[in-house]
Design a protein around this motif. Sequence first.
Motif, mmCIF file in Angstrom:
data_model
loop_
_atom_site.group_PDB
_atom_site.id
_atom_site.type_symbol
_atom_site.label_atom_id
_atom_site.label_comp_id
_atom_site.label_asym_id
_atom_site.label_seq_id
_atom_site.Cartn_x
_atom_site.Cartn_y
_atom_site.Cartn_z
ATOM 1 N N ILE A 106 1.012 -0.961 -0.114
ATOM 2 C CA ILE A 106 -0.078 -0.014 0.134
ATOM 3 C C ILE A 106 1.026 1.338 0.024
ATOM 4 O O ILE A 106 0.571 2.081 -0.731
ATOM 5 C CB ILE A 106 -1.052 -0.022 1.122
ATOM 6 C CG1 ILE A 106 -2.138 -0.995 1.047
ATOM 7 C CG2 ILE A 106 -1.567 1.180 1.560
ATOM 8 C CD1 ILE A 106 -2.908 -1.311 2.332
ATOM 9 N N ASP A 107 1.907 1.368 0.832
ATOM 10 C CA ASP A 107 2.904 2.428 0.899
ATOM 11 C C ASP A 107 3.657 2.614 -0.423
ATOM 12 O O ASP A 107 3.607 3.755 -0.928
ATOM 13 C CB ASP A 107 3.796 2.247 2.215
ATOM 14 C CG ASP A 107 4.734 3.340 2.654
ATOM 15 O OD1 ASP A 107 4.319 4.233 2.595
ATOM 16 O OD2 ASP A 107 5.971 3.132 2.208
ATOM 17 N N LYS A 160 -11.823 -3.180 3.959
ATOM 18 C CA LYS A 160 -13.368 -3.179 4.358
ATOM 19 C C LYS A 160 -13.959 -3.683 3.081
ATOM 20 O O LYS A 160 -13.922 -3.578 1.906
ATOM 21 C CB LYS A 160 -13.974 -2.104 4.745
ATOM 22 C CG LYS A 160 -15.460 -1.952 5.125
ATOM 23 C CD LYS A 160 -16.151 -0.674 5.582
ATOM 24 C CE LYS A 160 -17.467 -0.829 6.000
ATOM 25 N NZ LYS A 160 -18.064 0.535 6.317
ATOM 26 N N THR A 161 -15.102 -4.716 3.514
ATOM 27 C CA THR A 161 -15.786 -5.634 2.180
ATOM 28 C C THR A 161 -16.844 -4.543 1.898
ATOM 29 O O THR A 161 -17.646 -3.632 2.523
ATOM 30 C CB THR A 161 -16.562 -6.694 2.955
ATOM 31 O OG1 THR A 161 -15.663 -7.588 3.382
ATOM 32 C CG2 THR A 161 -17.409 -7.343 1.832
ATOM 33 N N ILE A 162 -16.801 -4.355 0.563
ATOM 34 C CA ILE A 162 -17.780 -3.368 -0.231
ATOM 35 C C ILE A 162 -18.795 -3.901 -1.060
ATOM 36 O O ILE A 162 -19.620 -3.525 -1.660
ATOM 37 C CB ILE A 162 -16.838 -2.240 -0.936
ATOM 38 C CG1 ILE A 162 -16.206 -2.928 -2.213
ATOM 39 C CG2 ILE A 162 -16.276 -1.585 -0.146
ATOM 40 C CD1 ILE A 162 -15.628 -2.120 -3.072
ATOM 41 N N GLY A 163 -18.550 -5.483 -1.190
ATOM 42 C CA GLY A 163 -19.646 -6.191 -2.245
ATOM 43 C C GLY A 163 -19.212 -7.494 -2.201
ATOM 44 O O GLY A 163 -18.118 -7.904 -1.834
ATOM 45 N N SER A 210 -4.327 6.320 -4.766
ATOM 46 C CA SER A 210 -5.323 6.898 -3.732
ATOM 47 C C SER A 210 -6.458 5.817 -3.402
ATOM 48 O O SER A 210 -7.211 6.153 -2.501
ATOM 49 C CB SER A 210 -5.691 8.401 -4.108
ATOM 50 O OG SER A 210 -6.408 8.201 -5.282
ATOM 51 N N HIS A 211 -6.789 5.031 -4.256
ATOM 52 C CA HIS A 211 -7.730 3.974 -4.174
ATOM 53 C C HIS A 211 -7.367 2.721 -4.262
ATOM 54 O O HIS A 211 -6.761 2.345 -5.802
ATOM 55 C CB HIS A 211 -8.809 4.429 -5.122
ATOM 56 C CG HIS A 211 -10.156 3.578 -4.934
ATOM 57 N ND1 HIS A 211 -10.082 2.297 -5.733
ATOM 58 C CD2 HIS A 211 -11.210 3.571 -4.556
ATOM 59 C CE1 HIS A 211 -11.157 1.741 -5.609
ATOM 60 N NE2 HIS A 211 -11.865 2.307 -4.665
ATOM 61 N N ILE A 212 -7.219 1.833 -3.492
ATOM 62 C CA ILE A 212 -6.801 0.489 -3.570
ATOM 63 C C ILE A 212 -7.691 -0.639 -3.077
ATOM 64 O O ILE A 212 -8.549 -0.639 -2.077
ATOM 65 C CB ILE A 212 -5.437 0.230 -2.661
ATOM 66 C CG1 ILE A 212 -4.468 1.495 -2.774
ATOM 67 C CG2 ILE A 212 -4.891 -1.047 -2.667
ATOM 68 C CD1 ILE A 212 -3.451 1.636 -1.972
ATOM 69 N N SER A 213 -7.921 -1.350 -4.095
ATOM 70 C CA SER A 213 -8.874 -2.604 -3.962
ATOM 71 C C SER A 213 -8.338 -4.114 -3.934
ATOM 72 O O SER A 213 -7.113 -4.242 -4.579
ATOM 73 C CB SER A 213 -10.100 -2.399 -4.852
ATOM 74 O OG SER A 213 -9.842 -2.620 -6.096
ATOM 75 N N GLU A 225 -11.960 -2.656 -0.089
ATOM 76 C CA GLU A 225 -11.401 -1.540 -0.485
ATOM 77 C C GLU A 225 -10.445 -1.118 0.650
ATOM 78 O O GLU A 225 -10.961 -1.148 1.699
ATOM 79 C CB GLU A 225 -12.338 -0.494 -0.892
ATOM 80 C CG GLU A 225 -12.847 -0.510 -2.111
ATOM 81 C CD GLU A 225 -13.715 0.795 -2.536
ATOM 82 O OE1 GLU A 225 -13.836 1.685 -1.722
ATOM 83 O OE2 GLU A 225 -14.145 0.864 -3.568
ATOM 84 N N TYR A 226 -9.239 -0.443 0.486
ATOM 85 C CA TYR A 226 -8.667 -0.130 1.482
ATOM 86 C C TYR A 226 -9.198 1.111 2.178
ATOM 87 O O TYR A 226 -9.427 2.055 1.378
ATOM 88 C CB TYR A 226 -7.045 0.232 1.029
ATOM 89 C CG TYR A 226 -6.314 0.612 2.144
ATOM 90 C CD1 TYR A 226 -5.787 -0.017 3.188
ATOM 91 C CD2 TYR A 226 -5.595 1.988 1.968
ATOM 92 C CE1 TYR A 226 -4.949 0.386 4.306
ATOM 93 C CE2 TYR A 226 -5.046 2.410 2.958
ATOM 94 C CZ TYR A 226 -4.697 1.553 3.956
ATOM 95 O OH TYR A 226 -3.791 2.331 5.183
ATOM 96 N N MET A 227 -9.340 1.059 3.540
ATOM 97 C CA MET A 227 -10.007 2.277 4.317
ATOM 98 C C MET A 227 -8.900 2.782 5.318
ATOM 99 O O MET A 227 -8.843 2.245 6.280
ATOM 100 C CB MET A 227 -11.279 1.885 4.847
ATOM 101 C CG MET A 227 -12.230 1.339 4.006
ATOM 102 S SD MET A 227 -13.081 2.339 2.903
ATOM 103 C CE MET A 227 -14.165 1.510 2.094
ATOM 104 N N PRO A 228 -8.107 3.691 4.771
ATOM 105 C CA PRO A 228 -6.795 4.136 5.940
ATOM 106 C C PRO A 228 -7.462 4.724 7.223
ATOM 107 O O PRO A 228 -6.771 4.393 8.206
ATOM 108 C CB PRO A 228 -6.214 5.219 5.213
ATOM 109 C CG PRO A 228 -6.983 5.710 4.006
ATOM 110 C CD PRO A 228 -8.095 4.677 3.595
#
Length: 166
Positions: free
Chosen positions: A105-106, A138-141, A115-118, A158-161
């Motif tokens: 991620i870093d 976090k699960t989004i679908g 800026s958006h990681i899935s 999706e990554y939720m910082p």
Amino acid sequence: MKLRQFDINDAPTILSWTKNKSEFRKWSADRYPDYPATPEDMAGQYDSDNIHPLTAEDEEGNIIGHIMIRIPDSNEPQKVRLGFIIVDGSLRGKGYGKQLILQTIDYAMKNLGASHISLGVFLNNPSALHCYESSGFKTIGTESYPIDGEMWDGVEMEYMPEIKHK
């Protein structure tokens, strides 16, 4: 652990970590037509400018993990997707997976402007799901995918910082 660019000479080690077809599919989904895959098959998966494969090494230079960053849409390079995530089976459960995810991620943010990681994970891989959740995803679908004649359920994440890393 340090990340470096993947080299085809890493492939035999990485491919050896999946001990059967089910493990292989949990790692690669349907991206490879055949099991077992060859180093050339693996290198072929990365033959694109929008794919950034990385190998993780320990302090002694031993290969301990692998991950790929993909930019699905060149018009939105800030959106990246992680895939082909694996840690040497003899080292699982020791925090290397989470370290691999967080370092990637870093890397994606600093080197690729992400800026958006899935990512996606099959529900029949609960240890990976837990690793991703503890890393801030976090699960989004949900989705179902045909894998070798069966339907496998999975989740999109999706990554939720703002999520605290456990």
